[in-house]
Design an enzyme around this catalytic site. Sequence first.
Site, PDB file in Angstrom:
ATOM      1  N   HIS A 194      41.451  53.969 -12.065  1.00 27.14           N
ATOM      2  CA  HIS A 194      41.034  54.476 -10.884  1.00 27.14           C
ATOM      3  C   HIS A 194      39.940  53.630 -10.211  1.00 27.14           C
ATOM      4  CE1 HIS A 194      43.543  58.314 -11.793  1.00 27.14           C
ATOM      5  NE2 HIS A 194      44.371  57.163 -11.541  1.00 27.14           N
TER       6      HIS A 194
ATOM      7  N   CYS B 222      34.468  45.234   0.220  1.00 27.29           N
ATOM      8  CA  CYS B 222      34.553  45.194   1.699  1.00 27.29           C
ATOM      9  C   CYS B 222      36.090  45.910   2.050  1.00 27.29           C
ATOM     10  CB  CYS B 222      34.877  43.869   2.497  1.00 27.29           C
ATOM     11  SG  CYS B 222      35.317  43.966   4.151  1.00 27.29           S
TER      12      CYS B 222
END
Length: 249
Positions: A124, A132
């Site tokens: 995860h 970005c």
Amino acid sequence: MPARPVEFSPELISLLRGGPKVVALTGAGVSQESGLRTFRDAQTGLWAQYKPTELASPEAFQRDPKLVWDWYAWRREAVKGVRPNPGHYALVEIEQRLPHFTLITQNVDNLHRFAGSQNVLELHGNIQRVRCADCYTFTETWDDDTESVPRCRVCNGLLRPDVVWFGESLPRDQLEAAVTAARSCDVFFSIGTSGVVQPAASLAFAAHNRGAVVVEINAEPTPLTPKADYVFEGKSGELLPELVEAIWG
Ligand code: BV8
Ligand code: ZN
């Protein structure tokens, strides 16, 4: 009167002494004794009004990027203020003593690596990394004291934590390696996870279906408990060092 050390069955101990291929899947529970809240634990302070699953989503970031950015900044500070616990270090020792060991974590707190674990799959993501949201460029530095979310130097897109939000797919390389490891291991440990979030929660069942011995170490029963071959209910920061002692002490 100190709690009586848990009895680890001689079969399990001799199996692990034989140097089998071992996989361990960890969740927020393994970091609880370091002082980090689990996903289940109610959030505190200004975050108490939000459910983690709500904030950890592209929709929430779309709706209020600053709110989500600040939540991760708050969690990043919380992680900076804690240290790995004996459970993390026991997993480092298990890795060092076994020929084949893979650590699969759902945690984004980087504490396994901080403790010294090497072969770590981050399903995860990792809260220490920022990228970005548009062009995926990673950045080590960003200026945090702005009214809005810091922007990407390449495309001026919004920066975001490099974690997997609900509804987003997992990093393909990490997930494929995790599925391969789970399907080819002899022993699968599920440690400090409620076993609710998919696809991570299906890995233990994949291992079980391939004949692996499944060991659950968790503070409370989970959907995996009925399927597990060995269940040790308690704190991973106590049980894992005891297990290492029982195997190699
Ligand atoms: C996806 C990063 C493709 C961000 C996280 C199939 C069925 C149903 C739903 C789905 C499905 N497939 C996909 C979904 C949707 C969803 C999902 O699973 N929803 C759940 C809520 C039902 N999955 C996704 O969206 C995944 N993406 O599938 O993409 C797709 C998309 C849409 C639809 C289909 C396919 C992405 C999931 C990843 C989300 N990101 N984290 C961040 O951290 O901010 S998940 C996050 O929550 C954690 O990483 C972790 O995975 C999870 C929390 O679980 P745990 O770690 O287990 O923690 P928890 O608090 O729940 O439990 C702690 C346990 O420890 C407890 O049992 C407690 O008793 C125990 N404990 C406490 N202290 C101790 C202890 N044990 C031992 N010692 C202690 N001291
Ligand atoms: Zn960009």
